[in-house]
Design a protein around this motif. Sequence first.
Motif, PDB file in Angstrom:
ATOM      1  N   MET A 136      35.772  35.898  30.211  1.00  0.00           N
ATOM      2  CA  MET A 136      35.417  35.804  31.611  1.00  0.00           C
ATOM      3  C   MET A 136      34.264  36.759  31.884  1.00  0.00           C
ATOM      4  SD  MET A 136      37.711  36.742  35.009  1.00  0.00           S
ATOM      5  CE  MET A 136      38.668  35.260  35.026  1.00  0.00           C
ATOM      6  N   LEU A 137      33.276  36.246  32.584  1.00  0.00           N
ATOM      7  CA  LEU A 137      32.138  37.073  32.949  1.00  0.00           C
ATOM      8  C   LEU A 137      32.520  38.030  34.071  1.00  0.00           C
ATOM      9  CD1 LEU A 137      29.359  34.337  33.072  1.00  0.00           C
ATOM     10  CD2 LEU A 137      29.764  35.998  31.248  1.00  0.00           C
ATOM     11  N   LEU A 138      31.815  39.152  34.147  1.00  0.00           N
ATOM     12  CA  LEU A 138      32.067  40.106  35.216  1.00  0.00           C
ATOM     13  C   LEU A 138      31.891  39.450  36.584  1.00  0.00           C
ATOM     14  CD1 LEU A 138      32.694  42.939  36.224  1.00  0.00           C
ATOM     15  CD2 LEU A 138      30.251  43.482  35.952  1.00  0.00           C
ATOM     16  N   SER A 139      30.885  38.614  36.738  1.00  0.00           N
ATOM     17  CA  SER A 139      30.654  37.939  38.024  1.00  0.00           C
ATOM     18  C   SER A 139      31.827  37.033  38.402  1.00  0.00           C
ATOM     19  CB  SER A 139      29.356  37.130  37.979  1.00  0.00           C
ATOM     20  OG  SER A 139      29.414  36.166  36.946  1.00  0.00           O
ATOM     21  N   GLU A 140      32.433  36.388  37.419  1.00  0.00           N
ATOM     22  CA  GLU A 140      33.603  35.544  37.681  1.00  0.00           C
ATOM     23  C   GLU A 140      34.799  36.397  38.086  1.00  0.00           C
ATOM     24  OE1 GLU A 140      33.762  33.666  33.880  1.00  0.00           O
ATOM     25  OE2 GLU A 140      32.567  31.950  34.542  1.00  0.00           O
ATOM     26  N   PHE A 141      34.991  37.508  37.386  1.00  0.00           N
ATOM     27  CA  PHE A 141      36.084  38.407  37.738  1.00  0.00           C
ATOM     28  C   PHE A 141      35.910  38.947  39.158  1.00  0.00           C
ATOM     29  CE2 PHE A 141      37.679  42.763  38.119  1.00  0.00           C
ATOM     30  CZ  PHE A 141      39.029  42.520  37.958  1.00  0.00           C
ATOM     31  N   LEU A 142      34.690  39.355  39.494  1.00  0.00           N
ATOM     32  CA  LEU A 142      34.440  39.886  40.828  1.00  0.00           C
ATOM     33  C   LEU A 142      34.695  38.839  41.904  1.00  0.00           C
ATOM     34  CD1 LEU A 142      31.295  42.088  40.186  1.00  0.00           C
ATOM     35  CD2 LEU A 142      33.656  42.840  40.536  1.00  0.00           C
ATOM     36  N   LEU A 143      34.393  37.590  41.622  1.00  0.00           N
ATOM     37  CA  LEU A 143      34.676  36.528  42.585  1.00  0.00           C
ATOM     38  C   LEU A 143      36.184  36.396  42.823  1.00  0.00           C
ATOM     39  CD1 LEU A 143      33.725  34.324  44.465  1.00  0.00           C
ATOM     40  CD2 LEU A 143      33.567  32.788  42.477  1.00  0.00           C
ATOM     41  N   THR A 144      36.991  36.596  41.786  1.00  0.00           N
ATOM     42  CA  THR A 144      38.446  36.547  41.989  1.00  0.00           C
ATOM     43  C   THR A 144      38.904  37.663  42.924  1.00  0.00           C
ATOM     44  OG1 THR A 144      39.093  37.935  40.086  1.00  0.00           O
ATOM     45  CG2 THR A 144      38.819  35.558  39.690  1.00  0.00           C
ATOM     46  N   ARG A 145      38.247  38.806  42.858  1.00  0.00           N
ATOM     47  CA  ARG A 145      38.588  39.921  43.755  1.00  0.00           C
ATOM     48  C   ARG A 145      38.169  39.615  45.192  1.00  0.00           C
ATOM     49  NH1 ARG A 145      42.475  40.989  42.019  1.00  0.00           N
ATOM     50  NH2 ARG A 145      42.056  39.038  41.043  1.00  0.00           N
ATOM     51  N   VAL A 146      37.027  38.943  45.354  1.00  0.00           N
ATOM     52  CA  VAL A 146      36.579  38.551  46.700  1.00  0.00           C
ATOM     53  C   VAL A 146      37.579  37.572  47.309  1.00  0.00           C
ATOM     54  CG1 VAL A 146      34.770  37.360  48.021  1.00  0.00           C
ATOM     55  CG2 VAL A 146      34.138  39.004  46.249  1.00  0.00           C
ATOM     56  N   VAL A 147      38.050  36.617  46.499  1.00  0.00           N
ATOM     57  CA  VAL A 147      39.055  35.659  46.976  1.00  0.00           C
ATOM     58  C   VAL A 147      40.307  36.411  47.429  1.00  0.00           C
ATOM     59  CG1 VAL A 147      40.606  33.785  46.300  1.00  0.00           C
ATOM     60  CG2 VAL A 147      38.206  33.746  45.580  1.00  0.00           C
ATOM     61  N   GLU A 148      40.783  37.335  46.620  1.00  0.00           N
ATOM     62  CA  GLU A 148      41.988  38.098  46.970  1.00  0.00           C
ATOM     63  C   GLU A 148      41.816  38.870  48.270  1.00  0.00           C
ATOM     64  OE1 GLU A 148      45.097  38.325  45.537  1.00  0.00           O
ATOM     65  OE2 GLU A 148      44.440  36.642  44.304  1.00  0.00           O
ATOM     66  N   VAL A 149      40.701  39.570  48.397  1.00  0.00           N
ATOM     67  CA  VAL A 149      40.468  40.361  49.608  1.00  0.00           C
ATOM     68  C   VAL A 149      40.347  39.451  50.821  1.00  0.00           C
ATOM     69  CG1 VAL A 149      38.813  41.877  50.774  1.00  0.00           C
ATOM     70  CG2 VAL A 149      39.469  42.337  48.419  1.00  0.00           C
ATOM     71  N   ALA A 150      39.642  38.338  50.683  1.00  0.00           N
ATOM     72  CA  ALA A 150      39.450  37.415  51.804  1.00  0.00           C
ATOM     73  C   ALA A 150      40.780  36.821  52.262  1.00  0.00           C
ATOM     74  CB  ALA A 150      38.480  36.302  51.409  1.00  0.00           C
ATOM     75  N   VAL A 151      41.541  36.279  51.330  1.00  0.00           N
ATOM     76  CA  VAL A 151      42.784  35.599  51.683  1.00  0.00           C
ATOM     77  C   VAL A 151      43.849  36.582  52.151  1.00  0.00           C
ATOM     78  CG1 VAL A 151      44.641  34.165  50.765  1.00  0.00           C
ATOM     79  CG2 VAL A 151      42.276  33.633  50.209  1.00  0.00           C
ATOM     80  N   HIS A 152      44.015  37.681  51.428  1.00  0.00           N
ATOM     81  CA  HIS A 152      45.031  38.642  51.843  1.00  0.00           C
ATOM     82  C   HIS A 152      44.594  39.416  53.076  1.00  0.00           C
ATOM     83  CE1 HIS A 152      47.623  37.521  48.682  1.00  0.00           C
ATOM     84  NE2 HIS A 152      46.752  37.843  47.736  1.00  0.00           N
ATOM     85  N   GLY A 153      43.290  39.508  53.294  1.00  0.00           N
ATOM     86  CA  GLY A 153      42.801  40.090  54.540  1.00  0.00           C
ATOM     87  C   GLY A 153      43.199  39.246  55.735  1.00  0.00           C
ATOM     88  N   LEU A 154      43.188  37.921  55.577  1.00  0.00           N
ATOM     89  CA  LEU A 154      43.667  37.034  56.640  1.00  0.00           C
ATOM     90  C   LEU A 154      45.155  37.265  56.897  1.00  0.00           C
ATOM     91  CD1 LEU A 154      41.939  33.643  55.715  1.00  0.00           C
ATOM     92  CD2 LEU A 154      41.304  35.230  57.537  1.00  0.00           C
ATOM     93  N   ASP A 155      45.922  37.399  55.819  1.00  0.00           N
ATOM     94  CA  ASP A 155      47.359  37.662  55.962  1.00  0.00           C
ATOM     95  C   ASP A 155      47.609  38.964  56.714  1.00  0.00           C
ATOM     96  OD1 ASP A 155      47.847  35.370  54.469  1.00  0.00           O
ATOM     97  OD2 ASP A 155      48.177  36.484  52.593  1.00  0.00           O
ATOM     98  N   LEU A 156      46.862  39.985  56.348  1.00  0.00           N
ATOM     99  CA  LEU A 156      47.025  41.287  56.977  1.00  0.00           C
ATOM    100  C   LEU A 156      46.635  41.234  58.452  1.00  0.00           C
ATOM    101  CD1 LEU A 156      47.822  44.218  56.499  1.00  0.00           C
ATOM    102  CD2 LEU A 156      45.490  44.669  55.758  1.00  0.00           C
ATOM    103  N   ALA A 157      45.534  40.569  58.759  1.00  0.00           N
ATOM    104  CA  ALA A 157      45.104  40.428  60.152  1.00  0.00           C
ATOM    105  C   ALA A 157      46.171  39.700  60.966  1.00  0.00           C
ATOM    106  CB  ALA A 157      43.775  39.681  60.217  1.00  0.00           C
ATOM    107  N   ASP A 158      46.733  38.641  60.402  1.00  0.00           N
ATOM    108  CA  ASP A 158      47.784  37.901  61.093  1.00  0.00           C
ATOM    109  C   ASP A 158      49.014  38.777  61.323  1.00  0.00           C
ATOM    110  OD1 ASP A 158      46.169  35.659  61.147  1.00  0.00           O
ATOM    111  OD2 ASP A 158      47.165  34.693  59.433  1.00  0.00           O
ATOM    112  N   ALA A 159      49.401  39.529  60.301  1.00  0.00           N
ATOM    113  CA  ALA A 159      50.580  40.389  60.409  1.00  0.00           C
ATOM    114  C   ALA A 159      50.396  41.488  61.448  1.00  0.00           C
ATOM    115  CB  ALA A 159      50.900  41.011  59.049  1.00  0.00           C
TER     116      ALA A 159
END
Length: 91
Positions: free
Chosen positions: A1-24
């Motif tokens: 896995m390229l570093l850029s691909e790994f970093l994109l997985t982190r962006v997905v996590e922050v974006a999606v879980h950030g929505l969860d946190l905002a909702d909570a």
Amino acid sequence: MLLSEFLLTRVVEVAVHGLDLADALGREPWLTSAAGDAVLELLLGAEQMATAGKLGWSRSHFLRKVTGREPLDEKEAAQIEQLGIRWLALG
């Protein structure tokens, strides 16, 4: 896995879980446009980004729908089908 691909997985996590946190916390989501674009391009592919804009949804609303955090109603499902939008399955 390229570093850029790994970093994109982190962006997905922050974006999606950030929505969860905002909702909570009862707060407005704080998704940046750059993060929203990166996640949407991953989920839809570059060729469907403009088509998804025809839905008129905010980035956070789209992410809630595509990740199952908000169910699609019949009208939304029909509109997505009519536009030919397909997204990457998460799970």
